[in-house]
Design a protein around this motif. Structure first.
Motif, PDB file in Angstrom:
ATOM      1  N   PRO A 191      23.119  15.021 -15.265  1.00 22.43           N
ATOM      2  CA  PRO A 191      24.585  15.018 -15.178  1.00 22.43           C
ATOM      3  C   PRO A 191      25.066  15.054 -13.726  1.00 22.43           C
ATOM      4  O   PRO A 191      24.459  15.704 -12.866  1.00 22.43           O
ATOM      5  N   VAL A 192      26.153  14.336 -13.473  1.00 29.27           N
ATOM      6  CA  VAL A 192      26.777  14.335 -12.152  1.00 29.27           C
ATOM      7  C   VAL A 192      27.874  15.402 -12.158  1.00 29.27           C
ATOM      8  O   VAL A 192      28.887  15.259 -12.850  1.00 29.27           O
ATOM      9  N   LEU A 193      27.658  16.467 -11.408  1.00 34.95           N
ATOM     10  CA  LEU A 193      28.601  17.575 -11.384  1.00 34.95           C
ATOM     11  C   LEU A 193      29.734  17.303 -10.394  1.00 34.95           C
ATOM     12  O   LEU A 193      29.641  16.412  -9.538  1.00 34.95           O
ATOM     13  N   THR A 194      30.801  18.078 -10.492  1.00 32.75           N
ATOM     14  CA  THR A 194      31.944  17.925  -9.594  1.00 32.75           C
ATOM     15  C   THR A 194      31.511  18.051  -8.137  1.00 32.75           C
ATOM     16  O   THR A 194      30.767  18.965  -7.780  1.00 32.75           O
ATOM     17  N   GLY A 195      31.961  17.104  -7.316  1.00 25.82           N
ATOM     18  CA  GLY A 195      31.624  17.128  -5.898  1.00 25.82           C
ATOM     19  C   GLY A 195      30.267  16.523  -5.586  1.00 25.82           C
ATOM     20  O   GLY A 195      29.848  16.510  -4.428  1.00 25.82           O
ATOM     21  N   MET A 196      29.563  16.036  -6.599  1.00 26.42           N
ATOM     22  CA  MET A 196      28.235  15.461  -6.414  1.00 26.42           C
ATOM     23  C   MET A 196      28.267  13.963  -6.713  1.00 26.42           C
ATOM     24  O   MET A 196      29.242  13.432  -7.238  1.00 26.42           O
ATOM     25  N   ASP A 197      27.146  13.292  -6.372  1.00 25.23           N
ATOM     26  CA  ASP A 197      27.010  11.884  -6.737  1.00 25.23           C
ATOM     27  C   ASP A 197      25.680  11.696  -7.472  1.00 25.23           C
ATOM     28  O   ASP A 197      24.951  12.666  -7.744  1.00 25.23           O
ATOM     29  N   SER A 198      25.365  10.458  -7.796  1.00 28.56           N
ATOM     30  CA  SER A 198      24.167  10.187  -8.593  1.00 28.56           C
ATOM     31  C   SER A 198      22.894  10.596  -7.872  1.00 28.56           C
ATOM     32  O   SER A 198      21.921  11.042  -8.505  1.00 28.56           O
ATOM     33  N   ARG A 199      22.870  10.462  -6.558  1.00 30.81           N
ATOM     34  CA  ARG A 199      21.690  10.885  -5.807  1.00 30.81           C
ATOM     35  C   ARG A 199      21.480  12.382  -5.960  1.00 30.81           C
ATOM     36  O   ARG A 199      20.354  12.848  -6.156  1.00 30.81           O
ATOM     37  N   ASP A 200      22.568  13.140  -5.895  1.00 35.09           N
ATOM     38  CA  ASP A 200      22.482  14.592  -6.104  1.00 35.09           C
ATOM     39  C   ASP A 200      21.960  14.898  -7.506  1.00 35.09           C
ATOM     40  O   ASP A 200      21.133  15.796  -7.697  1.00 35.09           O
ATOM     41  N   ALA A 201      22.459  14.163  -8.498  1.00 31.89           N
ATOM     42  CA  ALA A 201      22.058  14.415  -9.884  1.00 31.89           C
ATOM     43  C   ALA A 201      20.565  14.188 -10.085  1.00 31.89           C
ATOM     44  O   ALA A 201      19.886  14.993 -10.739  1.00 31.89           O
ATOM     45  N   LEU A 202      20.032  13.122  -9.527  1.00 29.69           N
ATOM     46  CA  LEU A 202      18.603  12.849  -9.669  1.00 29.69           C
ATOM     47  C   LEU A 202      17.762  13.841  -8.874  1.00 29.69           C
ATOM     48  O   LEU A 202      16.662  14.221  -9.301  1.00 29.69           O
ATOM     49  N   ARG A 203      18.274  14.271  -7.733  1.00 29.78           N
ATOM     50  CA  ARG A 203      17.573  15.315  -6.971  1.00 29.78           C
ATOM     51  C   ARG A 203      17.536  16.608  -7.769  1.00 29.78           C
ATOM     52  O   ARG A 203      16.504  17.294  -7.812  1.00 29.78           O
TER      53      ARG A 203
END
Length: 335
Positions: A10-22
């Protein structure tokens, strides 16, 4: 009882897809250390709020980042693809990580309706052919040549990843039973009819090339925190997210608890949120443990897959840690 993980990146508030996969990678490594049994990743297309569009690629990455935990797909949307190509992809994964790979398959579109067309060169996939396609997949995984064309799925080897059929209805249960594969019921998608589907699967199961006996599990949303009050606060964000999904709202991220508490709900919204709680377990570690055990007993399975989506990410990690402690999962020795 075994505890496992389903992660949808899931992509949380303030994040992007790279953050989600990390974060998915961090969570896989964390739950591996905590002693969870398996870690599955999902397939979703054309959505801003879920980053996992290629679970086979993510499976390869996560297996290389972990030591013990089984890694797999929950699941590959098989009608969109060639059974032969999927078999070869997972034969490569099994060769790289023997006895650690699961191949979960499903037949849902995995996104908005036009995803079906985009994935199938402008055509609607043949859902009616799904059972035959799964049968073909199993044959290729086990070194057979189901169509007599003189081909095999490479690389060959002594082990094959087990096929799990994912479903939220009795139809998938019967297909899993007829083909002799394992069955996973998505209680987090449909909070009703699951126990009947699991019973149907076990009663109708036919031994197969893959396995002699039925094997099932169930997946559920869960939010665990230090107290019931804190868990309810965190779960409010998931309540709002599910509501928005059902209403067809455009989502670019999963909301924070603050966003959820500041949202203006109608009476029908509140009723729908209570209905959706049938798909969730929320509370302190002791409460969540007790309800997970009751769920496993209700389904007559020895494994529950937990899907936790809360914000911030640290709270998601903490939720899995509290559950591991409550169930006294053994922390494996890392070689």
């Amino acid at each position: 009882m075994k505890l496992s993980v389903l992660d949808q990146s899931p992509v949380l508030t303030g994040m992007d897809s790279r953050d989600a996969l990390r974060q998915t990678t961090e969570l896989a490594k964390w739950t591996d250390r905590l002693g969870y049994y398996r870690f599955w990743v999902a397939e979703h297309h054309s959505t801003h709020s879920l980053a996992g569009s290629s679970p086979e690629v993510l499976t390869a990455h996560l297996a290389s980042q972990t030591e013990r935990i089984r890694i797999g797909t929950g699941g590959i949307l098989l009608p969109h693809y060639s059974a032969y190509k999927v078999a070869e992809t997972f034969r490569v994964l099994e060769t790289l990580h023997p006895n650690r790979i699961d191949l979960g398959v499903g037949r849902a579109p995995g996104g908005i309706p036009n995803v079906n067309l985009a994935l199938n060169r402008g055509e609607v996939p043949n859902i009616e052919g799904y059972p035959a396609q799964v049968e073909e997949l199993i044959a290729y995984l086990h070194g057979e040549d189901p169509h007599g064309m003189g081909v095999f799925a490479a690389p060959q080897g002594g082990t094959a990843p087990p096929v799990w059929m994912l479903g939220s209805s009795g139809t998938s249960a019967r297909v899993a039973a007829d083909l002799g594969v394992s069955y996973s019921f998505a209680h987090f998608i449909s909070g009703y009819g699951g126990a009947r589907a699991m019973d149907r699967y076990k009663d109708a199961f036919h031994p197969s090339l893959q396995q002699r006996n039925p094997q099932g599990n169930v997946s559920i949303f869960a939010v665990c925190a230090e107290s019931d009050q804190q868990a309810e606060y965190l779960a409010a964000s998931l309540d709002l997210a599910l509501l928005k999904i059902e209403q067809g709202g455009i989502r670019h991220h999963f909301p924070t608890p603050e966003e959820a508490f500041n949202y203006s709900y109608t009476m029908s919204d509140e009723q729908r949120i209570q209905e959706n709680r049938n798909r969730m377990i929320v509370g302190s570690a002791g409460k969540v443990k007790s309800e997970i055990e009751s769920l496993a007993s209700y389904y007559q399975v020895d494994e529950v897959i937990v899907n936790t989506i809360v914000s911030p990410f640290d709270e998601r990690m903490k939720s899995y840690e509290l559950l591991a402690e409550a169930f006294q999962l053994r922390e494996p020795t890392i070689k």
